[in-house]
Design a protein around this motif. Structure first.
Motif, mmCIF file in Angstrom:
data_model
loop_
_atom_site.group_PDB
_atom_site.id
_atom_site.type_symbol
_atom_site.label_atom_id
_atom_site.label_comp_id
_atom_site.label_asym_id
_atom_site.label_seq_id
_atom_site.Cartn_x
_atom_site.Cartn_y
_atom_site.Cartn_z
ATOM 1 N N THR A 110 0.818 -1.202 0.000
ATOM 2 C CA THR A 110 0.000 0.000 0.000
ATOM 3 C C THR A 110 0.855 1.257 0.000
ATOM 4 O O THR A 110 0.531 2.234 -0.667
ATOM 5 C CB THR A 110 -0.925 0.006 1.236
ATOM 6 O OG1 THR A 110 -1.747 -1.155 1.212
ATOM 7 C CG2 THR A 110 -1.800 1.247 1.260
ATOM 8 N N LEU A 111 1.962 1.236 0.734
ATOM 9 C CA LEU A 111 2.759 2.439 0.964
ATOM 10 C C LEU A 111 4.198 2.224 0.563
ATOM 11 O O LEU A 111 4.809 1.218 0.937
ATOM 12 C CB LEU A 111 2.701 2.799 2.453
ATOM 13 C CG LEU A 111 3.591 3.954 2.917
ATOM 14 C CD1 LEU A 111 3.071 5.271 2.370
ATOM 15 C CD2 LEU A 111 3.655 3.981 4.439
ATOM 16 N N VAL A 112 4.763 3.144 -0.214
ATOM 17 C CA VAL A 112 6.200 3.186 -0.487
ATOM 18 C C VAL A 112 6.633 4.644 -0.374
ATOM 19 O O VAL A 112 6.254 5.476 -1.208
ATOM 20 C CB VAL A 112 6.574 2.630 -1.877
ATOM 21 C CG1 VAL A 112 8.087 2.690 -2.072
ATOM 22 C CG2 VAL A 112 6.080 1.204 -2.052
ATOM 23 N N LEU A 113 7.418 4.950 0.633
ATOM 24 C CA LEU A 113 7.872 6.319 0.850
ATOM 25 C C LEU A 113 9.076 6.643 -0.034
ATOM 26 O O LEU A 113 9.829 5.740 -0.412
ATOM 27 C CB LEU A 113 8.235 6.514 2.320
ATOM 28 C CG LEU A 113 7.078 6.434 3.314
ATOM 29 C CD1 LEU A 113 7.600 6.553 4.738
ATOM 30 C CD2 LEU A 113 6.053 7.526 3.037
ATOM 31 N N GLY A 140 8.728 -4.267 2.097
ATOM 32 C CA GLY A 140 8.138 -5.451 2.716
ATOM 33 C C GLY A 140 7.384 -6.345 1.762
ATOM 34 O O GLY A 140 6.739 -7.314 2.188
ATOM 35 N N ALA A 141 7.463 -6.100 0.456
ATOM 36 C CA ALA A 141 6.655 -6.838 -0.512
ATOM 37 C C ALA A 141 6.870 -8.345 -0.436
ATOM 38 O O ALA A 141 5.915 -9.130 -0.385
ATOM 39 C CB ALA A 141 6.951 -6.333 -1.927
ATOM 40 N N LEU A 197 13.743 4.051 7.513
ATOM 41 C CA LEU A 197 12.557 4.421 6.747
ATOM 42 C C LEU A 197 11.917 3.189 6.117
ATOM 43 O O LEU A 197 10.686 3.060 6.086
ATOM 44 C CB LEU A 197 12.936 5.435 5.680
ATOM 45 C CG LEU A 197 11.797 6.116 4.916
ATOM 46 C CD1 LEU A 197 10.865 6.858 5.872
ATOM 47 C CD2 LEU A 197 12.362 7.070 3.875
ATOM 48 N N ALA A 198 12.749 2.276 5.608
ATOM 49 C CA ALA A 198 12.220 1.034 5.043
ATOM 50 C C ALA A 198 11.563 0.180 6.119
ATOM 51 O O ALA A 198 10.500 -0.409 5.892
ATOM 52 C CB ALA A 198 13.340 0.258 4.356
ATOM 53 N N VAL A 199 12.183 0.096 7.288
ATOM 54 C CA VAL A 199 11.598 -0.675 8.387
ATOM 55 C C VAL A 199 10.225 -0.126 8.745
ATOM 56 O O VAL A 199 9.250 -0.874 8.914
ATOM 57 C CB VAL A 199 12.535 -0.665 9.618
ATOM 58 C CG1 VAL A 199 11.821 -1.184 10.861
ATOM 59 C CG2 VAL A 199 13.779 -1.503 9.332
ATOM 60 N N TRP A 200 10.124 1.187 8.860
ATOM 61 C CA TRP A 200 8.848 1.807 9.186
ATOM 62 C C TRP A 200 7.824 1.524 8.093
ATOM 63 O O TRP A 200 6.666 1.195 8.364
ATOM 64 C CB TRP A 200 9.041 3.309 9.363
ATOM 65 C CG TRP A 200 7.816 4.009 9.867
ATOM 66 C CD1 TRP A 200 7.435 4.184 11.163
ATOM 67 C CD2 TRP A 200 6.800 4.625 9.061
ATOM 68 N NE1 TRP A 200 6.245 4.873 11.218
ATOM 69 C CE2 TRP A 200 5.831 5.157 9.953
ATOM 70 C CE3 TRP A 200 6.618 4.783 7.680
ATOM 71 C CZ2 TRP A 200 4.699 5.821 9.500
ATOM 72 C CZ3 TRP A 200 5.486 5.457 7.229
ATOM 73 C CH2 TRP A 200 4.546 5.962 8.131
ATOM 74 N N THR A 201 8.253 1.642 6.820
ATOM 75 C CA THR A 201 7.356 1.387 5.695
ATOM 76 C C THR A 201 6.846 -0.042 5.701
ATOM 77 O O THR A 201 5.643 -0.298 5.521
ATOM 78 C CB THR A 201 8.082 1.676 4.368
ATOM 79 O OG1 THR A 201 8.524 3.032 4.347
ATOM 80 C CG2 THR A 201 7.181 1.421 3.178
ATOM 81 N N ALA A 202 7.758 -0.995 5.906
ATOM 82 C CA ALA A 202 7.361 -2.411 5.918
ATOM 83 C C ALA A 202 6.401 -2.701 7.072
ATOM 84 O O ALA A 202 5.450 -3.485 6.923
ATOM 85 C CB ALA A 202 8.601 -3.290 6.014
ATOM 86 N N ALA A 215 2.694 -4.172 6.602
ATOM 87 C CA ALA A 215 2.277 -5.409 7.256
ATOM 88 C C ALA A 215 1.003 -5.188 8.063
ATOM 89 O O ALA A 215 0.082 -6.018 8.051
ATOM 90 C CB ALA A 215 3.397 -5.923 8.154
ATOM 91 N N ARG A 216 0.931 -4.054 8.738
ATOM 92 C CA ARG A 216 -0.266 -3.766 9.539
ATOM 93 C C ARG A 216 -1.476 -3.559 8.636
ATOM 94 O O ARG A 216 -2.568 -4.074 8.909
ATOM 95 C CB ARG A 216 -0.030 -2.540 10.409
ATOM 96 C CG ARG A 216 -1.240 -2.145 11.256
ATOM 97 C CD ARG A 216 -0.886 -1.115 12.292
ATOM 98 N NE ARG A 216 0.041 -1.655 13.285
ATOM 99 C CZ ARG A 216 0.448 -0.983 14.353
ATOM 100 N NH1 ARG A 216 0.022 0.269 14.556
ATOM 101 N NH2 ARG A 216 1.285 -1.530 15.219
ATOM 102 N N LEU A 217 -1.292 -2.819 7.544
ATOM 103 C CA LEU A 217 -2.407 -2.576 6.627
ATOM 104 C C LEU A 217 -2.896 -3.874 5.977
ATOM 105 O O LEU A 217 -4.085 -4.023 5.706
ATOM 106 C CB LEU A 217 -1.989 -1.578 5.548
ATOM 107 C CG LEU A 217 -1.754 -0.138 6.027
ATOM 108 C CD1 LEU A 217 -1.175 0.711 4.905
ATOM 109 C CD2 LEU A 217 -3.045 0.487 6.549
#
Length: 224
Positions: free
Chosen positions: A10-13, A49-50, A70-75, A79-81
């Protein structure tokens, strides 16, 4: 998301590696591998996290690692979404999981040859620059991943033919793994390769009339 049509992410910063053709090629190999429910899977260099989420969708117990906060936060957000349980750790390659073993390791590391050595990688380019030969992180993965595989465990890694798949096979076989190329795909040059096309041609990595690169997936199994 281009190159990853299943819509897991859903999200990629900005600054985080977005799923692309190499992600999809490795995801196809993961689906073919079909780890059984409960298999312990490590996704090293997870980015958005794909691949970790793809493995979790198959019922695996997944740990994902990335050096980028930033990648850790994005993943974690993805995962939560997606409502999928993935352990996501911050750290350099295998450091956060030292002493653990896995049934399957996934790796889509930075592998694009870069004009500098790569030791000072920072900013957005850290997601794709792999040093002058593209192997700055690939060699470390080939060296360290075998010790993290359980008997019968498998490493799946994807990278460009520009970063020497034969070297990957050589290193993994020297570590006692049964290694082979299981997937190949030609793709048009993306923005990164086009931006350093003259440098790559000057080094003889791209023939004068070539405008595509080949991606490969290497499968390496610990047979005992």
């Amino acid at each position: 998301m281009p190159g990853y049509p299943r819509g897991v992410i859903t999200l990629v910063l900005p600054g985080v590696y977005a799923p692309q053709d190499d992600t999809e090629l490795l995801a196809e190999a993961l689906r073919d591998e079909a780890p059984p429910p409960g298999a312990h899977v490590l996704d090293v260099g997870t980015g958005s996290g794909a691949l970790a989420l793809e493995a979790a969708r198959q019922g695996a117990e997944v740990t994902a690692v990335d050096v980028s906060r930033l990648a850790v936060w994005t993943a974690r957000v993805n995962a939560r979404l997606a409502g999928l349980p993935v352990r996501i750790r911050h750290g350099n390659l295998f450091a956060p999981v030292r002493g653990r073993t896995y049934d399957l390791i996934l790796a889509n590391p930075p592998y694009v040859p870069a004009p500098d050595s790569g030791h000072g990688r920072r900013g957005r380019s850290r997601a794709w620059d792999g040093g002058q030969d593209g192997r700055l992180l690939l060699d470390r993965i080939c060296r360290d991943a075998p010790a993290l595989l359980r008997p019968g465990g498998v490493l799946l890694t994807v990278h460009s033919s520009l970063s020497d798949p034969y070297r990957t096979l050589e290193l993994l076989r020297a570590a006692g793994l049964k290694a082979t190329v299981i997937r190949r795909r030609w793709i048009a040059f993306g923005p990164v390769l086009r931006s350093r096309e003259d440098w790559l041609r000057g080094r003889g990595l791209i023939p004068p009339d070539e405008d595509r690169e080949e991606l490969v997936v290497v499968r390496a199994e610990r047979t005992r």
